[in-house]
Design a protein around this motif. Structure first.
Motif, mmCIF file in Angstrom:
data_model
loop_
_atom_site.group_PDB
_atom_site.id
_atom_site.type_symbol
_atom_site.label_atom_id
_atom_site.label_comp_id
_atom_site.label_asym_id
_atom_site.label_seq_id
_atom_site.Cartn_x
_atom_site.Cartn_y
_atom_site.Cartn_z
ATOM 1 N N VAL A 108 -92.994 13.223 153.750
ATOM 2 C CA VAL A 108 -93.132 12.475 155.000
ATOM 3 C C VAL A 108 -92.422 13.203 156.131
ATOM 4 O O VAL A 108 -92.964 13.332 157.241
ATOM 5 C CB VAL A 108 -92.589 11.036 154.836
ATOM 6 C CG1 VAL A 108 -92.574 10.305 156.169
ATOM 7 C CG2 VAL A 108 -93.419 10.276 153.816
ATOM 8 N N ILE A 109 -91.243 13.716 155.872
ATOM 9 C CA ILE A 109 -90.497 14.444 156.908
ATOM 10 C C ILE A 109 -91.276 15.686 157.328
ATOM 11 O O ILE A 109 -91.428 15.963 158.528
ATOM 12 C CB ILE A 109 -89.088 14.815 156.410
ATOM 13 C CG1 ILE A 109 -88.272 13.555 156.163
ATOM 14 C CG2 ILE A 109 -88.376 15.728 157.404
ATOM 15 C CD1 ILE A 109 -86.962 13.782 155.436
ATOM 16 N N CYS A 110 -91.778 16.448 156.360
ATOM 17 C CA CYS A 110 -92.544 17.654 156.685
ATOM 18 C C CYS A 110 -93.822 17.313 157.432
ATOM 19 O O CYS A 110 -94.161 17.953 158.433
ATOM 20 C CB CYS A 110 -92.877 18.437 155.418
ATOM 21 S SG CYS A 110 -91.453 19.273 154.725
ATOM 22 N N ARG A 111 -94.526 16.280 156.962
ATOM 23 C CA ARG A 111 -95.779 15.880 157.609
ATOM 24 C C ARG A 111 -95.527 15.499 159.066
ATOM 25 O O ARG A 111 -96.205 15.966 159.979
ATOM 26 C CB ARG A 111 -96.387 14.698 156.855
ATOM 27 C CG ARG A 111 -97.693 14.214 157.474
ATOM 28 C CD ARG A 111 -98.010 12.806 157.116
ATOM 29 N NE ARG A 111 -97.039 11.894 157.723
ATOM 30 C CZ ARG A 111 -96.976 10.612 157.447
ATOM 31 N NH1 ARG A 111 -97.765 10.081 156.562
ATOM 32 N NH2 ARG A 111 -96.087 9.840 158.054
ATOM 33 N N ASP A 112 -94.514 14.661 159.290
ATOM 34 C CA ASP A 112 -94.229 14.204 160.648
ATOM 35 C C ASP A 112 -93.713 15.340 161.528
ATOM 36 O O ASP A 112 -94.029 15.403 162.719
ATOM 37 C CB ASP A 112 -93.227 13.047 160.619
ATOM 38 C CG ASP A 112 -93.819 11.776 160.024
ATOM 39 O OD1 ASP A 112 -95.025 11.780 159.677
ATOM 40 O OD2 ASP A 112 -93.083 10.785 159.898
ATOM 41 N N THR A 113 -92.935 16.250 160.956
ATOM 42 C CA THR A 113 -92.435 17.391 161.730
ATOM 43 C C THR A 113 -93.581 18.303 162.142
ATOM 44 O O THR A 113 -93.638 18.762 163.286
ATOM 45 C CB THR A 113 -91.378 18.175 160.924
ATOM 46 O OG1 THR A 113 -90.305 17.290 160.599
ATOM 47 C CG2 THR A 113 -90.848 19.353 161.704
ATOM 48 N N VAL A 114 -94.507 18.571 161.221
ATOM 49 C CA VAL A 114 -95.682 19.387 161.559
ATOM 50 C C VAL A 114 -96.475 18.694 162.666
ATOM 51 O O VAL A 114 -96.881 19.333 163.643
ATOM 52 C CB VAL A 114 -96.565 19.634 160.313
ATOM 53 C CG1 VAL A 114 -97.906 20.226 160.702
ATOM 54 C CG2 VAL A 114 -95.851 20.549 159.333
ATOM 55 N N PHE A 115 -96.676 17.392 162.535
ATOM 56 C CA PHE A 115 -97.437 16.636 163.531
ATOM 57 C C PHE A 115 -96.766 16.715 164.907
ATOM 58 O O PHE A 115 -97.406 17.038 165.904
ATOM 59 C CB PHE A 115 -97.570 15.178 163.067
ATOM 60 C CG PHE A 115 -98.409 14.336 163.974
ATOM 61 C CD1 PHE A 115 -99.782 14.336 163.844
ATOM 62 C CD2 PHE A 115 -97.825 13.537 164.941
ATOM 63 C CE1 PHE A 115 -100.571 13.549 164.676
ATOM 64 C CE2 PHE A 115 -98.596 12.753 165.781
ATOM 65 C CZ PHE A 115 -99.979 12.756 165.642
ATOM 66 N N LEU A 116 -95.464 16.419 164.953
ATOM 67 C CA LEU A 116 -94.752 16.405 166.238
ATOM 68 C C LEU A 116 -94.671 17.791 166.872
ATOM 69 O O LEU A 116 -94.898 17.945 168.076
ATOM 70 C CB LEU A 116 -93.344 15.831 166.056
ATOM 71 C CG LEU A 116 -93.266 14.342 165.771
ATOM 72 C CD1 LEU A 116 -91.838 13.930 165.454
ATOM 73 C CD2 LEU A 116 -93.807 13.540 166.939
ATOM 74 N N THR A 117 -94.335 18.801 166.071
ATOM 75 C CA THR A 117 -94.205 20.137 166.658
ATOM 76 C C THR A 117 -95.549 20.694 167.110
ATOM 77 O O THR A 117 -95.600 21.487 168.047
ATOM 78 C CB THR A 117 -93.533 21.126 165.687
ATOM 79 O OG1 THR A 117 -94.292 21.207 164.476
ATOM 80 C CG2 THR A 117 -92.097 20.731 165.404
ATOM 81 N N THR A 118 -96.629 20.244 166.482
ATOM 82 C CA THR A 118 -97.953 20.690 166.920
ATOM 83 C C THR A 118 -98.230 20.212 168.340
ATOM 84 O O THR A 118 -98.762 20.955 169.162
ATOM 85 C CB THR A 118 -99.040 20.188 165.955
ATOM 86 O OG1 THR A 118 -98.788 20.741 164.660
ATOM 87 C CG2 THR A 118 -100.420 20.585 166.417
ATOM 88 N N PHE A 119 -97.838 18.985 168.645
ATOM 89 C CA PHE A 119 -98.090 18.454 169.982
ATOM 90 C C PHE A 119 -97.006 18.813 170.999
ATOM 91 O O PHE A 119 -97.271 18.846 172.190
ATOM 92 C CB PHE A 119 -98.274 16.933 169.922
ATOM 93 C CG PHE A 119 -99.571 16.548 169.301
ATOM 94 C CD1 PHE A 119 -100.758 16.681 169.988
ATOM 95 C CD2 PHE A 119 -99.614 16.089 167.997
ATOM 96 C CE1 PHE A 119 -101.972 16.357 169.403
ATOM 97 C CE2 PHE A 119 -100.815 15.760 167.405
ATOM 98 C CZ PHE A 119 -101.998 15.893 168.107
ATOM 99 N N LEU A 120 -95.797 19.091 170.539
ATOM 100 C CA LEU A 120 -94.705 19.387 171.463
ATOM 101 C C LEU A 120 -94.483 20.874 171.680
ATOM 102 O O LEU A 120 -93.722 21.264 172.571
ATOM 103 C CB LEU A 120 -93.407 18.740 170.959
ATOM 104 C CG LEU A 120 -93.416 17.214 170.893
ATOM 105 C CD1 LEU A 120 -92.128 16.705 170.262
ATOM 106 C CD2 LEU A 120 -93.617 16.616 172.277
ATOM 107 N N ALA A 121 -95.120 21.734 170.897
ATOM 108 C CA ALA A 121 -94.889 23.174 171.028
ATOM 109 C C ALA A 121 -95.414 23.706 172.357
ATOM 110 O O ALA A 121 -94.765 24.543 172.986
ATOM 111 C CB ALA A 121 -95.534 23.935 169.871
ATOM 112 N N LEU A 122 -96.570 23.247 172.801
ATOM 113 C CA LEU A 122 -97.124 23.753 174.054
ATOM 114 C C LEU A 122 -96.212 23.440 175.239
ATOM 115 O O LEU A 122 -95.891 24.349 176.019
ATOM 116 C CB LEU A 122 -98.534 23.225 174.291
ATOM 117 C CG LEU A 122 -99.212 23.755 175.552
ATOM 118 C CD1 LEU A 122 -99.352 25.275 175.482
ATOM 119 C CD2 LEU A 122 -100.565 23.107 175.741
ATOM 120 N N PRO A 123 -95.745 22.197 175.401
ATOM 121 C CA PRO A 123 -94.794 21.970 176.501
ATOM 122 C C PRO A 123 -93.524 22.819 176.372
ATOM 123 O O PRO A 123 -92.992 23.291 177.371
ATOM 124 C CB PRO A 123 -94.470 20.474 176.396
ATOM 125 C CG PRO A 123 -95.630 19.875 175.698
ATOM 126 C CD PRO A 123 -96.132 20.932 174.771
#
Length: 189
Positions: free
Chosen positions: A123-138
């Protein structure tokens, strides 16, 4: 254990690829063709696995602290460490920019793949991948803006305000050919 980590398929494949490359061997076509097909299918399969993991529990409903910590370390901590190392190695601006951008990229899907394989921290890895995918561009755009601001010096705030003010006048619109270089914009006088 260390042995299971070293014998993981990804690690064995990396070592085998390095050995073949270092020895300048040529892999026979009957062996290479199926490997290329498997290699081409790996990313879509990992993405399907990740997509399937998003069903059920919503993002950040559990393990919020560790997930946000991992996300912050990936998007802020890794680029900060890269900056320090780049400074210590006296890298030029282009090399430093490349290192910082590479470190600010989203958490790789293979992190989730490992967690799912070993059934630990999924769950931690899944959520981290999800969040960093959307926050990496900013995060990367912030780095770009800071780099431009540093290069431009005192004129940076004026440049950014001018760009925002001039957006309606830019020679780009929805009418073909979309870019109208005959229009004047940001002209003096």
């Amino acid at each position: 254990s260390v042995l299971s980590g070293l014998t993981a398929p990804v690690v064995v494949a990396a070592f085998a690829g390095f050995a073949v490359s270092a020895a300048s061997w040529t892999v026979p076509e009957p062996v290479l063709a199926p490997l290329e097909i498997l290699g081409g299918a790996s990313i879509p399969l990992i993405l399907m696995s990740f997509g399937a993991s998003l069903t059920g529990e919503k993002v950040l409903t559990s393990h919020r602290g560790p997930t946000l910590t991992a996300t912050a370390l990936k998007l802020v901590g890794m680029p900060a460490v890269a900056w320090v190392v780049a400074k210590l190695l006296h890298l030029g601006p282009e090399e430093m920019y490349a290192a910082l951008i590479l470190c600010a990229l989203p958490t790789a899907q293979n992190v989730y793949n490992y967690a799912a394989t070993y059934r630990s921290g999924e769950v931690i890895c899944r959520d981290t991948v999800f969040l960093t995918t959307f926050l990496a561009l900013p995060a990367m755009l912030t780095g770009l803006i800071l780099a431009v601001a540093r290069a431009a010096g005192e004129t940076a705030p004026l440049m950014l305000v001018s760009v925002v003010k001039m957006v309606p006048e830019l020679p780009v619109d929805a009418v073909f050919p979309w870019l109208h270089l005959d229009r004047k914009f940001m002209h003096l006088g």
